[in-house]
Design an enzyme around this catalytic site. Structure first.
Site, short mmCIF file in Angstrom:
data_model
loop_
_atom_site.label_atom_id
_atom_site.label_comp_id
_atom_site.label_asym_id
_atom_site.label_seq_id
_atom_site.Cartn_x
_atom_site.Cartn_y
_atom_site.Cartn_z
N HIS A 120 7.40 12.73 -11.89
CA HIS A 120 7.53 11.56 -11.01
C HIS A 120 9.00 11.25 -10.77
CE1 HIS A 120 6.12 8.09 -8.82
NE2 HIS A 120 6.92 7.29 -9.50
N HIS A 170 11.80 9.42 -7.66
CA HIS A 170 12.24 8.88 -6.38
C HIS A 170 13.75 9.16 -6.34
CE1 HIS A 170 8.49 6.61 -5.80
NE2 HIS A 170 8.63 6.15 -7.03
N ARG A 172 13.42 -4.45 -7.18
CA ARG A 172 12.83 -3.82 -6.01
C ARG A 172 13.52 -4.23 -4.72
NH1 ARG A 172 7.27 -4.79 -2.92
NH2 ARG A 172 8.54 -6.60 -2.37
N TYR A 192 8.42 8.54 0.28
CA TYR A 192 7.86 7.68 1.32
C TYR A 192 8.89 7.23 2.35
CZ TYR A 192 9.37 4.24 -2.24
OH TYR A 192 10.08 3.54 -3.19
N HIS A 205 0.62 5.40 -2.04
CA HIS A 205 1.65 4.60 -2.69
C HIS A 205 1.08 3.76 -3.82
CE1 HIS A 205 4.15 1.05 -3.41
NE2 HIS A 205 5.11 1.94 -3.36
N ARG A 233 -2.42 -1.42 -3.29
CA ARG A 233 -1.97 -2.47 -2.39
C ARG A 233 -1.39 -1.89 -1.11
NH1 ARG A 233 -1.28 -7.53 -3.82
NH2 ARG A 233 0.51 -7.74 -2.44
N HIS A 252 0.89 5.35 -7.75
CA HIS A 252 1.33 4.31 -8.68
C HIS A 252 0.11 3.48 -9.05
CE1 HIS A 252 5.31 4.55 -6.29
NE2 HIS A 252 5.62 4.96 -7.51
N GLU A 307 1.11 -0.71 -12.60
CA GLU A 307 2.42 -0.83 -13.22
C GLU A 307 2.71 -2.27 -13.62
OE1 GLU A 307 7.15 0.24 -12.40
OE2 GLU A 307 5.65 0.58 -10.84
N HIS A 357 2.40 5.60 -14.26
CA HIS A 357 2.62 4.40 -15.09
C HIS A 357 1.36 4.01 -15.85
CE1 HIS A 357 6.50 4.11 -13.27
NE2 HIS A 357 6.02 3.79 -12.09
N ASP A 412 11.26 8.92 -12.67
CA ASP A 412 11.05 7.81 -11.76
C ASP A 412 12.35 7.33 -11.11
OD1 ASP A 412 9.99 5.73 -10.34
OD2 ASP A 412 9.16 4.65 -12.03
#
Length: 475
Positions: A63, A65, A87, A126, A215, A218, A241, A244, A278, A329
């Site tokens: 994993h 990003h 975030r 993404y 993703h 949600r 995900h 988490e 996660h 991550d």
């Protein structure tokens, strides 16, 4: 510099074979970079490339990003802070990326991975479109940039093209999320099919392949989950995900009456090909469902600690039948040895017991489980493995006195002196054989992105409870 030639054979002073360290291990490599023969307890032969110290299967990063690497050492607030405040800063960086900047940054990040012992990576991607959500003039421009970066660094890339359609349950994408989105699930599936076809023509699948990701629950409305479950090609690995943050679980229960794991199970998406990233806040029923399916759970222990996510139930998941893999991550640390150790230490903190994951368990999580989650052959020294290896010096200030089979509890990436990918030596003593010092590459990439990014705030006092409801999803 050109990519080093593939070796025909290696002789390891000591090496990890079949879950234990053996002396005098000799492996022969076929032209594709796969181990075709292994002997133990034998002397070196003329022409063998010798690897001193202790050699292990290379690590497989399940994993990543890549662009989050920009945030290392920049998001630690002087006041209070949370996952959610982190975030918001991450979105600022995402907004600045162009294909050219992302290729430069990802090349540096992938080089950092290689020299520390990671030889494959599942890139959870993404950032598809321009900041306003419109397509780039060149089709798949961002995805091609990541693929070129992987080729330059020599790492095996599984690009997990991510479906990201909503800003929360019943909420549209926010302005900062527009470049992540597609019109709907059907449009994402169409773009994914186009990407797979383009990459099959342009790249060696042993080097660059395509997988799929959702993703989060949600980020993908339930009606789209049903479509994706029916239409997603069965041969693709699928990542998501999952749980988490407690806020994600609460929002999912409110909207659907189910936990995220049970919502996925309702639509037939919890299978052996699923990798749940996660999985920190799970119910007993969630654990049972993931375990019964033989799903992979990708733990990212140093990230989960850095973001104050919590400690996931790794040993319970394994006991239920799930496989545990490891990822970096957001790259607060890029070090497979520290991720292995953090997995075991998290379990010790949860349980009050030592030895919850043996060294053999830790190496399996760091290597074979990660490639399995990518749909790739395992790294290592057994026949049929990809000849992806990392050799460790057992006599550094960190490792001196350690039993060879317990180096997972003492070594760090600084002790890795040689990294082999497909039979080629791509790193020695922290330097990439083609790209040189990753630190210089990273410094230049950070400066380039900084020129396009508003200054990150030095402090913040926002807490999770003050965040708008539409922001409670995974990064």
């Amino acid at each position: 510099m050109s990519i080093p030639e593939r070796q025909e054979s290696f002789w390891c002073e000591q090496a990890w074979v079949n879950g234990a360290v053996a002396a005098g291990v000799r492996v022969e490599i076929d032209p594709a970079g796969t181990v075709r023969g292994t002997e133990t307890g034998v002397p070196a032969r003329e022409g063998d490339c010798r690897l001193p110290g202790v050699t292990f299967p290379a690590a497989s990063n399940a994993h990543s990003h890549a662009f989050h690497r920009i945030l290392r050492g920049r998001t630690h607030a002087a006041g209070t802070g949370s996952f959610w405040t982190w975030r918001e800063q991450m979105y600022e960086v995402a907004a600045a990326l162009t294909p050219e900047l992302y290729e430069q940054l990802a090349t540096a990040v992938f080089a950092e991975m290689v020299v520390t012992g990671w030889t494959s990576v599942a890139e959870f991607h993404y950032v598809h479109h321009q900041p306003d959500g419109s397509a780039y003039p060149q089709e798949h421009a961002m995805e091609r940039a990541l693929a070129r970066a992987a080729v330059a660094a020599g790492i095996r890339l599984t690009l997990l093209d991510t479906c990201y359609l909503a800003g929360g349950f019943g909420a549209p994408l926010t302005q900062g999320q527009l470049r992540f989105g597609d019109r709907d699930g059907a449009a994402w599936l169409q773009r994914l099919a186009s990407l797979r076809a383009a990459f099959a023509e342009e790249f060696d699948p042993a080097q660059v392949s395509v997988g799929a990701a959702l993703h989060s629950v949600r980020g993908v409305p339930e009606e789209e989950l049903e479509l994706i479950a029916r239409k997603l090609p069965a041969d693709l690995p699928l990542h998501i995900h999952l749980s988490e943050q407690p806020a994600e679980n609460a929002a999912c229960r409110e909207a659907t009456g189910l936990t995220p794991a049970l919502l996925l199970a309702k639509h037939g998406l919890v299978t052996r090909r699923l990798s749940a990233v996660h999985a920190t806040h799970l119910s007993e029923e969630d654990i049972g469902v993931l375990g019964a399916a033989g799903a992979t759970v990708v733990m990212c222990p140093t990230t989960e600690a850095d973001l104050a996510d919590g400690i996931g139930p790794a040993a319970q998941l394994r006991a239920a039948g799930a496989r545990i893999a490891l990822g970096t991550d957001q790259h607060a640390v890029v070090d497979p040895w520290l991720e292995m150790r953090a997995l075991e230490y998290g379990e010790r903190l949860r349980s009050g017991e030592r030895g919850r994951f043996s060294p053999a368990d830790l190496h399996a999580a760091a290597s074979a489980a990660g490639t399995d989650a990518q749909g790739r052959p395992a790294p290592g020294l057994a026949p049929g493995n990809s000849c992806d290896l990392m050799s460790v010096d057992p006599e550094t200030v960190r490792t001196a006195g350690s039993r060879p089979g317990q180096l997972a509890l003492s070594a760090t990436a600084s002790d890795v002196h040689t990294v082999v990918v497909g039979g080629r030596i791509l790193a020695r003593h922290g330097r990439h054989a083609v790209l040189g010092d990753p630190a210089a590459l990273l410094s230049a990439a950070v400066v380039a992105v900084d020129r396009k990014t508003p200054p990150l705030p030095a402090t913040t006092t926002m807490s999770a409870s003050t965040m708008p409801a539409t922001t409670t999803e995974d990064p």
